[in-house]
Design a protein around this motif. Sequence first.
Motif, PDB file in Angstrom:
ATOM      1  N   TYR A 912       0.810  -1.221   0.000  1.00  0.00           N
ATOM      2  CA  TYR A 912       0.000   0.000   0.000  1.00  0.00           C
ATOM      3  C   TYR A 912       0.845   1.272   0.000  1.00  0.00           C
ATOM      4  N   TYR A 913       2.155   1.113   0.116  1.00  0.00           N
ATOM      5  CA  TYR A 913       3.066   2.261   0.061  1.00  0.00           C
ATOM      6  C   TYR A 913       3.621   2.401  -1.343  1.00  0.00           C
ATOM      7  N   ASP A 914       3.671   3.630  -1.826  1.00  0.00           N
ATOM      8  CA  ASP A 914       4.281   3.874  -3.137  1.00  0.00           C
ATOM      9  C   ASP A 914       5.781   3.622  -2.993  1.00  0.00           C
ATOM     10  N   PRO A 915       6.323   2.611  -3.651  1.00  0.00           N
ATOM     11  CA  PRO A 915       7.739   2.241  -3.429  1.00  0.00           C
ATOM     12  C   PRO A 915       8.720   3.337  -3.816  1.00  0.00           C
ATOM     13  N   ASP A 916       8.445   4.049  -4.915  1.00  0.00           N
ATOM     14  CA  ASP A 916       9.368   5.095  -5.372  1.00  0.00           C
ATOM     15  C   ASP A 916       9.367   6.290  -4.421  1.00  0.00           C
ATOM     16  N   VAL A 917       8.180   6.664  -3.945  1.00  0.00           N
ATOM     17  CA  VAL A 917       8.086   7.780  -3.005  1.00  0.00           C
ATOM     18  C   VAL A 917       8.798   7.417  -1.701  1.00  0.00           C
ATOM     19  N   PHE A 918       8.633   6.187  -1.242  1.00  0.00           N
ATOM     20  CA  PHE A 918       9.280   5.745  -0.002  1.00  0.00           C
ATOM     21  C   PHE A 918      10.803   5.828  -0.123  1.00  0.00           C
ATOM     22  N   ILE A 919      11.339   5.338  -1.219  1.00  0.00           N
ATOM     23  CA  ILE A 919      12.798   5.372  -1.425  1.00  0.00           C
ATOM     24  C   ILE A 919      13.298   6.813  -1.459  1.00  0.00           C
ATOM     25  N   GLU A 920      12.623   7.643  -2.246  1.00  0.00           N
ATOM     26  CA  GLU A 920      13.080   9.025  -2.414  1.00  0.00           C
ATOM     27  C   GLU A 920      12.939   9.808  -1.112  1.00  0.00           C
ATOM     28  N   ALA A 921      11.876   9.574  -0.363  1.00  0.00           N
ATOM     29  CA  ALA A 921      11.683  10.285   0.908  1.00  0.00           C
ATOM     30  C   ALA A 921      12.800   9.916   1.887  1.00  0.00           C
ATOM     31  N   GLY A 922      13.149   8.652   1.946  1.00  0.00           N
ATOM     32  CA  GLY A 922      14.249   8.231   2.810  1.00  0.00           C
ATOM     33  C   GLY A 922      15.566   8.845   2.392  1.00  0.00           C
ATOM     34  N   ARG A 923      15.761   8.936   1.087  1.00  0.00           N
ATOM     35  CA  ARG A 923      16.991   9.538   0.564  1.00  0.00           C
ATOM     36  C   ARG A 923      17.078  11.017   0.956  1.00  0.00           C
ATOM     37  N   ILE A 924      15.949  11.714   0.890  1.00  0.00           N
ATOM     38  CA  ILE A 924      15.921  13.143   1.237  1.00  0.00           C
ATOM     39  C   ILE A 924      16.277  13.344   2.704  1.00  0.00           C
ATOM     40  N   ILE A 925      15.679  12.539   3.595  1.00  0.00           N
ATOM     41  CA  ILE A 925      15.962  12.677   5.030  1.00  0.00           C
ATOM     42  C   ILE A 925      17.439  12.443   5.313  1.00  0.00           C
ATOM     43  N   ARG A 926      17.991  11.388   4.738  1.00  0.00           N
ATOM     44  CA  ARG A 926      19.383  11.035   5.025  1.00  0.00           C
ATOM     45  C   ARG A 926      20.356  12.040   4.396  1.00  0.00           C
ATOM     46  N   ARG A 927      20.025  12.533   3.207  1.00  0.00           N
ATOM     47  CA  ARG A 927      20.908  13.500   2.549  1.00  0.00           C
ATOM     48  C   ARG A 927      20.918  14.833   3.292  1.00  0.00           C
ATOM     49  N   LYS A 928      19.723  15.290   3.692  1.00  0.00           N
ATOM     50  CA  LYS A 928      19.655  16.551   4.440  1.00  0.00           C
ATOM     51  C   LYS A 928      20.458  16.460   5.734  1.00  0.00           C
ATOM     52  N   THR A 929      20.376  15.314   6.385  1.00  0.00           N
ATOM     53  CA  THR A 929      21.115  15.131   7.637  1.00  0.00           C
ATOM     54  C   THR A 929      22.617  15.127   7.384  1.00  0.00           C
ATOM     55  N   LYS A 930      23.040  14.437   6.332  1.00  0.00           N
ATOM     56  CA  LYS A 930      24.471  14.344   6.010  1.00  0.00           C
ATOM     57  C   LYS A 930      25.051  15.715   5.670  1.00  0.00           C
ATOM     58  N   GLU A 931      24.281  16.540   4.996  1.00  0.00           N
ATOM     59  CA  GLU A 931      24.763  17.863   4.600  1.00  0.00           C
ATOM     60  C   GLU A 931      25.064  18.764   5.798  1.00  0.00           C
ATOM     61  N   LEU A 932      24.458  18.462   6.942  1.00  0.00           N
ATOM     62  CA  LEU A 932      24.696  19.262   8.132  1.00  0.00           C
ATOM     63  C   LEU A 932      26.115  19.111   8.657  1.00  0.00           C
ATOM     64  N   ASP A 933      26.786  18.034   8.258  1.00  0.00           N
ATOM     65  CA  ASP A 933      28.162  17.810   8.724  1.00  0.00           C
ATOM     66  C   ASP A 933      29.105  18.924   8.281  1.00  0.00           C
ATOM     67  N   LYS A 934      28.726  19.666   7.232  1.00  0.00           N
ATOM     68  CA  LYS A 934      29.578  20.738   6.722  1.00  0.00           C
ATOM     69  C   LYS A 934      29.467  22.018   7.558  1.00  0.00           C
ATOM     70  N   LEU A 935      28.421  22.117   8.403  1.00  0.00           N
ATOM     71  CA  LEU A 935      28.143  23.362   9.104  1.00  0.00           C
ATOM     72  C   LEU A 935      28.875  23.439  10.446  1.00  0.00           C
ATOM     73  N   ASP A 936      29.006  24.663  10.941  1.00  0.00           N
ATOM     74  CA  ASP A 936      29.570  24.812  12.282  1.00  0.00           C
ATOM     75  C   ASP A 936      28.505  24.370  13.289  1.00  0.00           C
ATOM     76  N   PRO A 937      28.906  24.057  14.544  1.00  0.00           N
ATOM     77  CA  PRO A 937      27.972  23.456  15.520  1.00  0.00           C
ATOM     78  C   PRO A 937      26.696  24.260  15.751  1.00  0.00           C
ATOM     79  N   ILE A 938      26.800  25.596  15.771  1.00  0.00           N
ATOM     80  CA  ILE A 938      25.612  26.407  16.059  1.00  0.00           C
ATOM     81  C   ILE A 938      24.613  26.336  14.914  1.00  0.00           C
ATOM     82  N   ASP A 939      25.088  26.540  13.667  1.00  0.00           N
ATOM     83  CA  ASP A 939      24.185  26.444  12.515  1.00  0.00           C
ATOM     84  C   ASP A 939      23.648  25.021  12.369  1.00  0.00           C
TER      85      ASP A 939
END
Length: 997
Positions: A912-939
């Motif tokens: 009942y879950y759209d497989p493509d949307v599920f994959i892409e949504a997970g990718r977005i969450i993980r990518r956004k989190t990974k990108e934070l590694d470039k920022l200073d601690p406060i930002d």
Amino acid sequence: MKSNFQFLVNEPDTQILFDTAKDAEDLYAMGKFSNELESLRKIAENVARQLLDLNFVSMGDRSTFNDCLREIDKHGLAPREVLQDLYDLKGSGNSAAHTLHKYSKSEALTALRKMYDVLVWFGGLYMDEKPESEFFEPKDGLFKTTADRKVIYVQTADNQNGLWPAYKDLEKIGDATIDSYEMDNRPNSDDLRAVAEKRINQYMKTAGVPHKLQWAELAYRKQDGTWFRDYDVQDVLERSGIRKTEVTEGNEWFKTDVDTAKKAIQAVKEGRKSITVSLKLKSGMIKLRPEQKEAIKKTKQAFKKHDKMLWNAKMRFGKTMTALQLVKEEKYQHVLIMTHRPVVDEGWFEDFNKIGMPDAGYLYGSKNMGEDISNLLKSGKPYVYFASLQDLRGSEEVGGKQGDKNHEIFDNEWDLVIVDEAHEGTQTDLAQRVTDEVVTEGHTKLLELSGTPFNILDQYEEDQVYTWDYVMEQQAKHDWNINHPDEPNPYAGLPEVSMYTFEMNRDFKEAQFMNEDKQSFNFKEFFRVDEQGKFVYESKVKQFLRNITTPDSKTNYPFSTKEFRNRLRHTLWILPGVKEANALEDLMKQDPVFGMEYQIVNVVRNGDDNGVASESDIDKVKDAMKPDPAKTKTITLTVRKMTTGVTIKPWTGVLFLSNTNSAMQYLQAAFRAQSAYSSPTFGQKTNCYIFDFAPDRALTVMAAASQLDTGVGKRTTGAQKERMAQLLNFLPIIGEKGQSMEPYNVDNLLAKIKRVYAEKAVQSGFDDDSLYSDELLMLDDVDLQDFNELKAKVGTTKAEKKKTEIDVNDQGLSDEEYDTANRAKKKSKKERTPEEEAALEKMKALKKQRKTMISILRSISIRIPMMIYGMKVDINQDVDIHKFIDKVDALSWEEFMPKGVSKELFKKFIKYYDPDVFIEAGRIIRRKTKELDKLDPIDRAEKLALIFGTFRNPDKETVLTPWRVVNMHLGKTIGGYNFYDESYQYTTEKGKKIRTW
């Protein structure tokens, strides 16, 4: 004379402003508009300098007004609307001081109103001073005395000898002083004509132009015993949509005829602000196309059951004309048009006349065109009033801070409210309050118009939406010639669009130019600007300009040959930001190709103004194109300004050099060039182009465009693929492949569509219908039993645990019924077979059941983002729903999932879950989190809080503490670094982020 600025006299700091502001009002009342504008500029500069001083920003002794405005913008010391008003006052004041331009009464009054808005804001924010009443037009008794009488006249140039073609079809309205009392005062009498001739000879003979006096009468208003001036008549002409033409600087002429000029004089005498008769048009000029008639028909049907309707119609559909025809046919008496784009006022007014609204008895009004609101309310006639959403949002009545105003609009009972460009600026709290104020529940109908309603589409049911997209338009264009071979094709002028995508990372492979997902190019980094306003990677940007202007058989870049550049004479370029656009302008002017062949027009040199274009921005572009765009070449640089609600007909291409992933913003900009245009030298525009240097983004957005009217969670059916094939047929998308450029096929495009819906799912914390597929419409007895078992486990009350009853013969749609129902949607009720009607009714019933099933799955779905966030999986690996179940450890599963929901039970609901949307949504969450590694601690902490803010509380026992509450708890106990103000309500103050210990 009473003053608008009386509220400034009580404070020493504002007293000096009052004296000059009062002088400006006096100059306006005397008709000395240029002097008034010079005075307003002085006040504006004083306000700017006081504002900087009050915020402890020091300026050098040689600093200019422009330097002050840049600093105000840099430090975020004033709202965008105020800053734009200051820039406008500076510009008009400079022009008044250094040119012979003769300003109209309307221009002078607009400037005075802008000064009023600025001072209301300034006085309220810094001096605690507010006006006692709304803005009013300054007037005095200068022309009430019998000592100064005026004759108003209409003249043209005598071009019988053919030596003065520039004056052809032009009329001038002037006035002259009457010295004698013993004369014939009847209209157009010999005595009045003699006064006019004397005045005309003073300036026409000097210029050597023969003239012809056509009309003369007293400039006297009998109803109130006052005298008026030529600029009053000129103002009526302009508010009536009649163009002013400057034959020579400071010498104003109008493109009109003597009869229209006389009607303008009569309007002034009757106290009207515009001519209320239709402008002369060719008979039969306006004829609605079939889809426009269908939009009106569907709206009439929808308004019988609902109070809201959405036209999801592409740019160039003709929404304004069609909406006004609806007004006329339904005989709505009081109609309000609201938009975030006030620059379209003139377009609505032109269409108001073209569609014959005046002949139907309607009046038009706005702050700049037609009548003002008070005249409309007193007229006793049906009317259409145009208002700016920005202006309405600034009203104190809805919580704004721009003064006590617009009561007449909010207090009126409107029959129909039309929201133009409804996707933009309408979803904020202030905008919603405006809508609530002007819509009377149970009485007012609301019609929203948008070419890209991504953010509001879910507010409407299927029968409340009329859709007309690019594919439908081009199909109609193609079919017309077949079905109506002997009739003119009404779609002939609408060009076909082609899209070309190019890989930036082919030539620029540096790691810093790639986003974390390793798939998309980072334009913001590539065009990064230093503190001096120069590109950090200037050599790379120069190389990019060389690449796209150098012949290459592999890529065929848009400006690589002389032939290509001649086709693309006028284009719009979208940049990542204002600083980037300014730096690119400077570089392009030095470029051997762009600097020599093109005029670079930067409409964001002084800021993007939240994407809102002004008349001066449009004039800037049109002036650069000159009267014959076929003989010039321009490139317009922007960020968001002029990408929506604006038409520049000679544009033939749009080039994207930004990271925008908003389908709404992208599509608005992409189709800017798809406007009808033809001229004797240019010919008929038949093709236009979109150039995108981010292929992945381009395909995603265009896929979304093809799907917008078919909803989310759809099964990939043959009909869906056929629709995409139609899109690619009428809008070919060509991209780099190997050593050549090749068109994309349906499968490439289909794979990209899911990203749009995945973004939506992430922002909602997986609390969104787009996460699920239409398999929920195909339930059988076994499936229903599974859902009831799950409901018993996830429900927290007896009512929630109760079994779900289903009543569609206890089963869902078959594959055949599903396809039949989708076919039936595209037909009118009369055209459907009994089988199609039955399948459609069954689908409608099952859609209600689908929502029930989604409410059960929601209890599980909202827990998934947190679990994805904590997974230890390589960023480059895709996580489908099967891998998600496998990778989550048993302890975490038991901790986060509802009691009794095992992995084995959950596997029953995977389908009942759209497989493509599920994959892409997970990718977005993980990518956004990974990108934070470039920022200073406060930002990083602040950005991480935004990600956590999308997560939902899974149950009453597990509560995610909001970021605001975290700050408040720590700030009021042990202390620490705080991201909120003292009231813990706002994260910014005066446009700047709050960072305090």
